[in-house]
Motif scaffolding. Sequence first.
Motif, PDB file in Angstrom:
ATOM      1  N   PHE A 119      -6.267   0.541  -2.384  1.00 38.46           N
ATOM      2  CA  PHE A 119      -5.256  -0.486  -2.576  1.00 38.46           C
ATOM      3  C   PHE A 119      -5.814  -1.637  -3.411  1.00 38.46           C
ATOM      4  O   PHE A 119      -5.167  -2.100  -4.347  1.00 38.46           O
ATOM      5  N   ASP A 123      -3.145   5.225   1.197  1.00 38.13           N
ATOM      6  CA  ASP A 123      -4.083   4.270   0.597  1.00 38.13           C
ATOM      7  C   ASP A 123      -5.014   3.714   1.663  1.00 38.13           C
ATOM      8  O   ASP A 123      -4.566   3.295   2.717  1.00 38.13           O
ATOM      9  N   PRO A 153       0.838  -1.206   0.000  1.00 42.34           N
ATOM     10  CA  PRO A 153       0.000   0.000   0.000  1.00 42.34           C
ATOM     11  C   PRO A 153       0.872   1.255   0.000  1.00 42.34           C
ATOM     12  O   PRO A 153       1.924   1.288   0.616  1.00 42.34           O
TER      13      PRO A 153
END
Length: 55
Positions: free
Chosen positions: A12, A7, A3
């Motif tokens: 993600f 995020d 990620p």
Amino acid sequence: MKPKDGDDAEEFDERVGRRLDRLEAELLDRGLTPSPLPAGKTHRVLTALTAAAHG
């Protein structure tokens, strides 16, 4: 994939989905068929792309 900073889970998941779509498209462009088996799929995709690049 990891990620990115900031995020959330949805962002993600979307990025991962786009990456998988690009990998599958690359396989199909090279005349390869992605395996339907989920276990080890990333390894098989990378192996197939490497073999195609050197073969």
